[in-house]
Design a protein around this motif. Sequence first.
Motif, PDB file in Angstrom:
ATOM      1  N   CYS A 232       0.852  -1.189   0.000  1.00 40.58           N
ATOM      2  CA  CYS A 232       0.000   0.000   0.000  1.00 40.58           C
ATOM      3  C   CYS A 232       0.884   1.235   0.000  1.00 40.58           C
ATOM      4  CB  CYS A 232      -0.916   0.013   1.220  1.00 40.58           C
ATOM      5  SG  CYS A 232      -2.273   1.228   1.107  1.00 40.58           S
ATOM      6  N   CYS A 233       0.547   2.199  -0.842  1.00 38.53           N
ATOM      7  CA  CYS A 233       1.303   3.449  -0.908  1.00 38.53           C
ATOM      8  C   CYS A 233       1.055   4.271   0.355  1.00 38.53           C
ATOM      9  CB  CYS A 233       0.885   4.253  -2.134  1.00 38.53           C
ATOM     10  SG  CYS A 233       1.313   3.496  -3.709  1.00 38.53           S
ATOM     11  N   LYS A 234       2.114   4.757   0.965  1.00 45.13           N
ATOM     12  CA  LYS A 234       1.985   5.526   2.196  1.00 45.13           C
ATOM     13  C   LYS A 234       1.207   6.819   1.986  1.00 45.13           C
ATOM     14  CE  LYS A 234       5.897   5.631   4.629  1.00 45.13           C
ATOM     15  NZ  LYS A 234       7.359   5.630   4.893  1.00 45.13           N
ATOM     16  N   LYS A 235       1.272   7.370   0.761  1.00 48.48           N
ATOM     17  CA  LYS A 235       0.557   8.613   0.493  1.00 48.48           C
ATOM     18  C   LYS A 235      -0.961   8.416   0.549  1.00 48.48           C
ATOM     19  CE  LYS A 235       0.815   8.044  -4.569  1.00 48.48           C
ATOM     20  NZ  LYS A 235      -0.600   7.657  -4.751  1.00 48.48           N
ATOM     21  N   ASP A 236      -1.415   7.160   0.421  1.00 46.06           N
ATOM     22  CA  ASP A 236      -2.839   6.863   0.484  1.00 46.06           C
ATOM     23  C   ASP A 236      -3.296   6.460   1.880  1.00 46.06           C
ATOM     24  OD1 ASP A 236      -3.219   7.314  -2.227  1.00 46.06           O
ATOM     25  OD2 ASP A 236      -2.803   5.236  -2.772  1.00 46.06           O
ATOM     26  N   MET A 237      -2.367   6.415   2.841  1.00 45.00           N
ATOM     27  CA  MET A 237      -2.665   5.911   4.175  1.00 45.00           C
ATOM     28  C   MET A 237      -2.651   7.042   5.201  1.00 45.00           C
ATOM     29  SD  MET A 237      -0.275   2.466   4.044  1.00 45.00           S
ATOM     30  CE  MET A 237      -1.112   1.612   5.380  1.00 45.00           C
ATOM     31  N   LEU A 238      -3.114   6.716   6.393  1.00 41.88           N
ATOM     32  CA  LEU A 238      -3.067   7.668   7.506  1.00 41.88           C
ATOM     33  C   LEU A 238      -2.651   6.923   8.770  1.00 41.88           C
ATOM     34  CD1 LEU A 238      -5.869   6.945   9.215  1.00 41.88           C
ATOM     35  CD2 LEU A 238      -6.923   8.291   7.401  1.00 41.88           C
ATOM     36  N   PHE A 239      -2.289   7.694   9.789  1.00 43.49           N
ATOM     37  CA  PHE A 239      -2.042   7.120  11.106  1.00 43.49           C
ATOM     38  C   PHE A 239      -3.365   7.141  11.870  1.00 43.49           C
ATOM     39  CE2 PHE A 239       2.429   8.895  10.538  1.00 43.49           C
ATOM     40  CZ  PHE A 239       2.955   7.656  10.190  1.00 43.49           C
ATOM     41  N   VAL A 240      -3.939   5.959  12.070  1.00 42.22           N
ATOM     42  CA  VAL A 240      -5.213   5.891  12.758  1.00 42.22           C
ATOM     43  C   VAL A 240      -4.964   6.072  14.258  1.00 42.22           C
ATOM     44  CG1 VAL A 240      -5.218   3.363  12.964  1.00 42.22           C
ATOM     45  CG2 VAL A 240      -7.378   4.612  12.915  1.00 42.22           C
ATOM     46  N   ASN A 241      -5.799   6.886  14.901  1.00 44.67           N
ATOM     47  CA  ASN A 241      -5.557   7.300  16.285  1.00 44.67           C
ATOM     48  C   ASN A 241      -6.561   6.693  17.257  1.00 44.67           C
ATOM     49  OD1 ASN A 241      -3.311   9.009  15.881  1.00 44.67           O
ATOM     50  ND2 ASN A 241      -4.646  10.651  15.152  1.00 44.67           N
TER      51      ASN A 241
ATOM     52  N   ALA B 117      -5.771  -9.361  -5.548  1.00 43.09           N
ATOM     53  CA  ALA B 117      -6.693  -8.722  -4.599  1.00 43.09           C
ATOM     54  C   ALA B 117      -6.558  -7.209  -4.682  1.00 43.09           C
ATOM     55  CB  ALA B 117      -6.403  -9.189  -3.177  1.00 43.09           C
ATOM     56  N   GLY B 118      -7.681  -6.518  -4.654  1.00 44.15           N
ATOM     57  CA  GLY B 118      -7.702  -5.059  -4.639  1.00 44.15           C
ATOM     58  C   GLY B 118      -8.570  -4.553  -3.507  1.00 44.15           C
ATOM     59  N   HIS B 119      -8.598  -3.229  -3.333  1.00 43.69           N
ATOM     60  CA  HIS B 119      -9.389  -2.608  -2.268  1.00 43.69           C
ATOM     61  C   HIS B 119      -9.135  -3.290  -0.924  1.00 43.69           C
ATOM     62  CE1 HIS B 119     -11.640  -1.550  -5.970  1.00 43.69           C
ATOM     63  NE2 HIS B 119     -11.865  -0.398  -5.339  1.00 43.69           N
ATOM     64  N   ILE B 120      -7.868  -3.565  -0.627  1.00 41.05           N
ATOM     65  CA  ILE B 120      -7.519  -4.277   0.595  1.00 41.05           C
ATOM     66  C   ILE B 120      -7.462  -3.302   1.768  1.00 41.05           C
ATOM     67  CG2 ILE B 120      -5.795  -5.709   1.763  1.00 41.05           C
ATOM     68  CD1 ILE B 120      -4.843  -6.627  -0.988  1.00 41.05           C
ATOM     69  N   GLY B 121      -8.204  -3.617   2.827  1.00 43.81           N
ATOM     70  CA  GLY B 121      -8.038  -2.899   4.081  1.00 43.81           C
ATOM     71  C   GLY B 121      -6.776  -3.391   4.766  1.00 43.81           C
ATOM     72  N   CYS B 122      -6.004  -2.476   5.352  1.00 44.66           N
ATOM     73  CA  CYS B 122      -4.692  -2.876   5.870  1.00 44.66           C
ATOM     74  C   CYS B 122      -4.290  -2.008   7.059  1.00 44.66           C
ATOM     75  CB  CYS B 122      -3.635  -2.784   4.769  1.00 44.66           C
ATOM     76  SG  CYS B 122      -3.540  -1.170   3.949  1.00 44.66           S
ATOM     77  N   GLU B 123      -3.549  -2.627   7.975  1.00 40.56           N
ATOM     78  CA  GLU B 123      -2.977  -1.905   9.112  1.00 40.56           C
ATOM     79  C   GLU B 123      -1.644  -2.527   9.490  1.00 40.56           C
ATOM     80  OE1 GLU B 123      -6.357   0.050  11.950  1.00 40.56           O
ATOM     81  OE2 GLU B 123      -6.276  -2.140  11.916  1.00 40.56           O
ATOM     82  N   TYR B 124      -0.774  -1.675   9.993  1.00 39.79           N
ATOM     83  CA  TYR B 124       0.494  -2.131  10.540  1.00 39.79           C
ATOM     84  C   TYR B 124       1.056  -1.067  11.472  1.00 39.79           C
ATOM     85  CZ  TYR B 124       5.535  -2.666  10.962  1.00 39.79           C
ATOM     86  OH  TYR B 124       6.792  -2.734  11.464  1.00 39.79           O
ATOM     87  N   GLY B 125       1.440  -1.491  12.658  1.00 40.90           N
ATOM     88  CA  GLY B 125       2.076  -0.554  13.576  1.00 40.90           C
ATOM     89  C   GLY B 125       2.580  -1.269  14.811  1.00 40.90           C
ATOM     90  N   VAL B 126       3.530  -0.619  15.485  1.00 37.79           N
ATOM     91  CA  VAL B 126       4.042  -1.104  16.761  1.00 37.79           C
ATOM     92  C   VAL B 126       4.006   0.054  17.756  1.00 37.79           C
ATOM     93  CG1 VAL B 126       5.536  -2.870  15.737  1.00 37.79           C
ATOM     94  CG2 VAL B 126       6.427  -0.588  16.129  1.00 37.79           C
TER      95      VAL B 126
ATOM     96  N   ASN C  62       1.338   5.493  17.869  1.00 37.30           N
ATOM     97  CA  ASN C  62       1.401   6.798  17.222  1.00 37.30           C
ATOM     98  C   ASN C  62       1.852   6.724  15.768  1.00 37.30           C
ATOM     99  OD1 ASN C  62       0.715   8.765  19.445  1.00 37.30           O
ATOM    100  ND2 ASN C  62       2.353   7.617  20.443  1.00 37.30           N
ATOM    101  N   ARG C  63       2.157   5.502  15.314  1.00 37.36           N
ATOM    102  CA  ARG C  63       2.464   5.264  13.892  1.00 37.36           C
ATOM    103  C   ARG C  63       1.752   3.990  13.448  1.00 37.36           C
ATOM    104  NH1 ARG C  63       6.340   7.605  10.972  1.00 37.36           N
ATOM    105  NH2 ARG C  63       6.837   5.643   9.914  1.00 37.36           N
ATOM    106  N   LEU C  64       0.434   3.982  13.647  1.00 35.23           N
ATOM    107  CA  LEU C  64      -0.361   2.834  13.239  1.00 35.23           C
ATOM    108  C   LEU C  64      -0.898   3.111  11.835  1.00 35.23           C
ATOM    109  CD1 LEU C  64      -1.674   0.128  13.764  1.00 35.23           C
ATOM    110  CD2 LEU C  64      -3.444   1.287  15.109  1.00 35.23           C
TER     111      LEU C  64
END
Length: 396
Positions: free
Chosen positions: A330-339, A380-389, A350-352
């Motif tokens: 996933c391109c980072k420009k299309d993502m956000l840090f979910v709070n 696969a397209g339109h994939i929901g995704c998360e990653y953070g520590v 703080n970097r999820l």
Amino acid sequence: MFAKMDAYKNRYMLTGFLAEQGYDWWWHSFTGIHEETGEERAFFIEYYLCNPALSGAKPKYGRFPKKHLRRSEPVLGQLPENKALGKKPSYMMVKAGCWGEEHLQLHRFFAWRDVEVRTGAPYGVKGGDCIVSEDRIQGHVTVTKEEAAAHPEYMCDSGEMSWDLVVDKKIAYNVGYGTSVPLCAMEAFEMYWHAQGMKTHYSGVVTLNGERYIVIPGRSYGYADKNWGRDFTSPWVWLASSDLRSNLSGKRLLNSAFDIGGGRPKVYALPLPQRLLGAFYYEGEEFEFNFSKFWNPTRTKFHCQETKEEIIWKVTQENRDAIMKVRVTCCKKDMLFVNYESPDGEKRHNRLWNGGNAKGRILLYRKIDGKKVLVDDIEAGHIGCEYGVYDGFAQL
């Protein structure tokens, strides 16, 4: 059988000790189409409930401390005055927004005195004009630029979004024993997960900053799940999609979905080795990779990598009968840090990274006579995704 709807597991969970230090949320994500331009945009909406007993608003079941008065305002844990006094958060929060280069995350808070909850199954939650149930979501969030700048404790951007959607859940991922009645009653895990709709059709209208988007069931690529518990996991991994196409046949897989989630679960505050739950509902056939099902032991390898421009997930899961290999970007420009803030008032993530426009490839195999046989090679397209520590923790 994991593809089993379970309204009881999808109900309101903040009873007992979780009413005093716990969260419960229902997450929805889907794609809409701009009414005039035809542009696609991926949206998310979440109803997040936290620490009802600390407001004095007594839930239908469970304990609550009588010393607390019924507060007329939501208690925000990141407000400096509350942090200084050691006050834990207590509110209903509605999170709404979108992904893409102009991504957005908006929050609206309600005091518990202004929240109505149907505690049984099927569940229902209402705060103002924000409503969520098994088959409907409605609401409205507005945050001005001045409010967002003056209130960092809101943990959000500025903007306006409203929605009115019918929710039609098609395929579930019921993780089984890990969310069974005994383990839920014991509150053994710090974080629980149930996906009532890993494939969900949404229909209706979303208005984002004055722009209308039409949500069409077959093109919504929707997803609905819930989490509840005392705290979150680190690392935090999630991947899910029902927008799937076979590279072998070239056909859309219209009765399929996959879902992967987890990280490092804790049982009674003791961390287990890094583990993921995974499921692929492939045209009516179930492939599950669940570490809690000891009769079909699962081995998992996963690695998440952050490059300058992308987040990359690589997951391989294997049990006695099957293998699933997943690679997602996933391109980072299309993502956000979910709070989120935890029920104890700390904000550890703080970097999820969170997105809804990821792409990937899945190789699905059966094991037959000691050999792996390809079931399908899937785009696969339109994939929901998360990653953070958590802050200060090593990357995967």
